[in-house]
Design a protein around this motif. Structure first.
Motif, PDB file in Angstrom:
ATOM      1  N   VAL A  43       0.837  -1.199   0.000  1.00  0.00           N
ATOM      2  CA  VAL A  43       0.000   0.000   0.000  1.00  0.00           C
ATOM      3  C   VAL A  43       0.875   1.253   0.000  1.00  0.00           C
ATOM      4  N   VAL A  44       1.968   1.215   0.770  1.00  0.00           N
ATOM      5  CA  VAL A  44       2.884   2.354   0.814  1.00  0.00           C
ATOM      6  C   VAL A  44       3.507   2.602  -0.558  1.00  0.00           C
ATOM      7  N   ASP A  45       3.872   1.512  -1.243  1.00  0.00           N
ATOM      8  CA  ASP A  45       4.444   1.651  -2.583  1.00  0.00           C
ATOM      9  C   ASP A  45       3.440   2.264  -3.551  1.00  0.00           C
ATOM     10  N   HIS A  46       2.173   1.846  -3.436  1.00  0.00           N
ATOM     11  CA  HIS A  46       1.136   2.408  -4.301  1.00  0.00           C
ATOM     12  C   HIS A  46       0.950   3.900  -4.031  1.00  0.00           C
ATOM     13  N   LEU A  47       0.923   4.272  -2.760  1.00  0.00           N
ATOM     14  CA  LEU A  47       0.751   5.682  -2.412  1.00  0.00           C
ATOM     15  C   LEU A  47       1.946   6.513  -2.876  1.00  0.00           C
ATOM     16  N   THR A  48       3.155   5.932  -2.754  1.00  0.00           N
ATOM     17  CA  THR A  48       4.351   6.629  -3.226  1.00  0.00           C
ATOM     18  C   THR A  48       4.299   6.829  -4.730  1.00  0.00           C
ATOM     19  N   GLU A  49       3.878   5.772  -5.434  1.00  0.00           N
ATOM     20  CA  GLU A  49       3.753   5.867  -6.897  1.00  0.00           C
ATOM     21  C   GLU A  49       2.698   6.894  -7.290  1.00  0.00           C
ATOM     22  N   LEU A  50       1.564   6.906  -6.559  1.00  0.00           N
ATOM     23  CA  LEU A  50       0.500   7.869  -6.843  1.00  0.00           C
ATOM     24  C   LEU A  50       0.981   9.299  -6.600  1.00  0.00           C
TER      25      LEU A  50
ATOM     26  N   VAL B 106      -4.354  17.405 -20.508  1.00  0.00           N
ATOM     27  CA  VAL B 106      -5.289  16.279 -20.579  1.00  0.00           C
ATOM     28  C   VAL B 106      -4.631  14.995 -21.090  1.00  0.00           C
ATOM     29  N   PRO B 107      -3.912  15.003 -22.211  1.00  0.00           N
ATOM     30  CA  PRO B 107      -3.286  13.745 -22.652  1.00  0.00           C
ATOM     31  C   PRO B 107      -2.280  13.198 -21.634  1.00  0.00           C
ATOM     32  N   PHE B 108      -1.517  14.099 -21.013  1.00  0.00           N
ATOM     33  CA  PHE B 108      -0.526  13.660 -20.028  1.00  0.00           C
ATOM     34  C   PHE B 108      -1.203  13.089 -18.793  1.00  0.00           C
ATOM     35  N   ILE B 109      -2.305  13.709 -18.353  1.00  0.00           N
ATOM     36  CA  ILE B 109      -3.043  13.202 -17.188  1.00  0.00           C
ATOM     37  C   ILE B 109      -3.590  11.815 -17.476  1.00  0.00           C
ATOM     38  N   VAL B 110      -4.161  11.639 -18.661  1.00  0.00           N
ATOM     39  CA  VAL B 110      -4.717  10.327 -19.026  1.00  0.00           C
ATOM     40  C   VAL B 110      -3.617   9.281 -19.083  1.00  0.00           C
ATOM     41  N   TYR B 111      -2.462   9.652 -19.643  1.00  0.00           N
ATOM     42  CA  TYR B 111      -1.355   8.698 -19.707  1.00  0.00           C
ATOM     43  C   TYR B 111      -0.865   8.320 -18.308  1.00  0.00           C
ATOM     44  N   GLN B 112      -0.753   9.303 -17.415  1.00  0.00           N
ATOM     45  CA  GLN B 112      -0.306   9.020 -16.053  1.00  0.00           C
ATOM     46  C   GLN B 112      -1.316   8.130 -15.318  1.00  0.00           C
ATOM     47  N   LEU B 113      -2.592   8.365 -15.569  1.00  0.00           N
ATOM     48  CA  LEU B 113      -3.616   7.510 -14.974  1.00  0.00           C
ATOM     49  C   LEU B 113      -3.490   6.088 -15.486  1.00  0.00           C
ATOM     50  N   TRP B 114      -3.270   5.957 -16.801  1.00  0.00           N
ATOM     51  CA  TRP B 114      -3.086   4.623 -17.374  1.00  0.00           C
ATOM     52  C   TRP B 114      -1.833   3.955 -16.810  1.00  0.00           C
ATOM     53  N   ALA B 115      -0.738   4.698 -16.696  1.00  0.00           N
ATOM     54  CA  ALA B 115       0.506   4.132 -16.186  1.00  0.00           C
ATOM     55  C   ALA B 115       0.361   3.681 -14.740  1.00  0.00           C
ATOM     56  N   PHE B 116      -0.480   4.367 -13.961  1.00  0.00           N
ATOM     57  CA  PHE B 116      -0.662   3.999 -12.557  1.00  0.00           C
ATOM     58  C   PHE B 116      -1.474   2.719 -12.407  1.00  0.00           C
ATOM     59  N   VAL B 117      -2.527   2.573 -13.232  1.00  0.00           N
ATOM     60  CA  VAL B 117      -3.397   1.405 -13.081  1.00  0.00           C
ATOM     61  C   VAL B 117      -2.970   0.238 -13.954  1.00  0.00           C
ATOM     62  N   SER B 118      -2.093   0.466 -14.928  1.00  0.00           N
ATOM     63  CA  SER B 118      -1.746  -0.592 -15.884  1.00  0.00           C
ATOM     64  C   SER B 118      -1.115  -1.827 -15.243  1.00  0.00           C
ATOM     65  N   PRO B 119      -0.291  -1.704 -14.170  1.00  0.00           N
ATOM     66  CA  PRO B 119       0.262  -2.935 -13.574  1.00  0.00           C
ATOM     67  C   PRO B 119      -0.800  -3.895 -13.063  1.00  0.00           C
ATOM     68  N   GLY B 120      -1.987  -3.372 -12.722  1.00  0.00           N
ATOM     69  CA  GLY B 120      -3.047  -4.244 -12.229  1.00  0.00           C
ATOM     70  C   GLY B 120      -3.984  -4.745 -13.310  1.00  0.00           C
ATOM     71  N   LEU B 121      -3.712  -4.398 -14.569  1.00  0.00           N
ATOM     72  CA  LEU B 121      -4.573  -4.817 -15.669  1.00  0.00           C
ATOM     73  C   LEU B 121      -4.005  -6.031 -16.380  1.00  0.00           C
ATOM     74  N   ARG B 122      -4.910  -6.778 -17.017  1.00  0.00           N
ATOM     75  CA  ARG B 122      -4.464  -7.868 -17.873  1.00  0.00           C
ATOM     76  C   ARG B 122      -3.901  -7.284 -19.164  1.00  0.00           C
ATOM     77  N   ASP B 123      -3.204  -8.126 -19.925  1.00  0.00           N
ATOM     78  CA  ASP B 123      -2.565  -7.656 -21.157  1.00  0.00           C
ATOM     79  C   ASP B 123      -3.584  -7.061 -22.116  1.00  0.00           C
ATOM     80  N   GLU B 124      -4.741  -7.705 -22.234  1.00  0.00           N
ATOM     81  CA  GLU B 124      -5.784  -7.208 -23.135  1.00  0.00           C
ATOM     82  C   GLU B 124      -6.301  -5.854 -22.674  1.00  0.00           C
ATOM     83  N   GLU B 125      -6.524  -5.701 -21.362  1.00  0.00           N
ATOM     84  CA  GLU B 125      -7.008  -4.433 -20.826  1.00  0.00           C
ATOM     85  C   GLU B 125      -5.961  -3.336 -20.988  1.00  0.00           C
ATOM     86  N   ARG B 126      -4.696  -3.686 -20.765  1.00  0.00           N
ATOM     87  CA  ARG B 126      -3.618  -2.712 -20.889  1.00  0.00           C
ATOM     88  C   ARG B 126      -3.491  -2.226 -22.341  1.00  0.00           C
TER      89      ARG B 126
END
Length: 258
Positions: free
Chosen positions: A12-19, A84-104
C-alpha cells in the motif's frame, strides 16, 4: 527479502508513493502549461472576444481584478488543454500494472483519442453552442429594452461554463467503447438503461449550463446524440467480441475433436 517483494506485488505504501509521484508529474506539467498560457493569453483573448465584437457590444471591467482574472482563466484553460493527454497517460501508467494484457493494450490504444475528442468538444461548444446561446440571450435582453453593460468576468464565465463541460462530456463515446472492450458494458445493457441515461444527461445539461432554456437545450441535444453514438460504437465492439469468441470456440472444438 519479504514474500511480498518476491511475488512482485506492491505494498500500500508503494502504491501511495507511486500515486504521489505521478500527481507531482501532473502538477508540474499543469504549472508549465499555466506559464505557457499566460504568455499566449493576449492573442487568445483577442480571438475569443471576436463573437462579442460581432454582436456590437463592449466588455467592461467592474473590478481591478477582472483583467487579471480573465488572463488566469485563459491560462488555466490552455494548461488544461495541454495537460489532458498527459493526465490520461499518467492515470493509465498507474493502473496498468493491475490490468491484464488485453485491458492494458485497450487502454493504451484509446489514450490518443482522448485529446482528439476533447478538441472536437471544444470546437463544437465554441463554434456552435456558445454563439447560439450568446445570440439568444442578447436578443432577449434587447427585446426587453434593457441597456447592455457586459462585464468581462461574466462573459468568460458564461463561455467557459458551456465550453469546458461539454468538451469533457465529448469523452463519453470513448469511455463507453473502453468499458465495452473490458466487457463491463454492452449495447444491450446500454439500450435497457437508455431512459435512466437520458434523465442523467438532461440533469447534467441543466446543471452545467447558465439558467436559460436555450442553453440547456443546446447542450442537452448533443449529449443525447453522443449517448446514441456511444451505443452504436459499443455495438461495433461487441460484435467483434462475439465473432472472436465464436472463432475461439470453433478452434477449441476442432482441437478437441482432433
Amino acid at each position: 527479502m519479504s514474500l511480498e517483494a518476491d511475488s512482485g506485488k506492491m505494498s500500500v505504501v508503494d502504491h501511495l508513493t507511486e500515486l504521489r509521484r505521478r500527481i507531482i508529474y501532473v502538477l508540474l506539467v499543469f504549472v508549465g502549461g499555466l506559464i505557457a498560457g499566460l504568455f499566449c493569453a493576449k492573442p487568445i483573448y483577442n480571438y475569443l472576444i471576436h463573437a462579442d465584437l460581432a454582436q456590437g457590444f463592449v466588455l467592461h471591467a467592474f473590478s481591478f481584478w477582472d483583467g487579471i482574472g480573465m488572463y488566469m482563466k485563459i491560462a488555466m484553460a490552455v494548461s488544461l488543454l495541454l495537460s489532458v493527454p498527459f493526465i490520461v497517460y499518467q492515470l493509465w501508467a498507474f493502473v496498468s500494472p493491475g490490468l491484464r494484457d488485453e485491458e492494458r493494450s485497450a487502454a493504451l490504444r484509446y489514450v490518443p483519442y482522448v485529446f482528439v475528442l476533447f478538441m472536437l468538444g471544444i470546437a463544437f461548444a465554441y463554434y456552435v453552442v456558445f454563439p447560439l446561446a450568446l445570440s439568444f440571450t442578447i436578443s432577449i435582453t434587447r427585446s426587453m429594452g434593457l441597456v447592455e453593460t457586459y462585464g468581462i468576468a461574466q462573459y468568460f464565465s458564461f463561455m467557459f461554463s458551456l465550453v469546458l463541460p461539454l468538451a469533457l462530456l465529448f469523452e463519453l463515446p470513448l469511455l463507453v467503447m473502453f468499458l465495452t472492450k473490458l466487457r463491463i458494458l454492452n449495447p444491450l445493457r446500454l439500450r435497457k438503461m437508455r431512459r435512466y441515461a437520458y434523465f442523467v444527461l438532461v440533469f447534467i445539461a441543466v446543471v452545467i449550463t447558465p439558467p436559460d432554456f436555450i442553453s440547456d437545450f443546446l447542450v442537452m441535444i448533443p449529449l443525447l446524440v453522443l449517448y446514441e453514438f456511444s451505443v452504436f460504437l459499443s455495438a461495433l465492439v461487441y460484435r467483434k467480441q462475439l465473432a472472436a469468441d465464436a472463432e475461439a470456440e470453433a478452434r477449441y472444438s476442432q482441437h478437441k475433436s482432433g
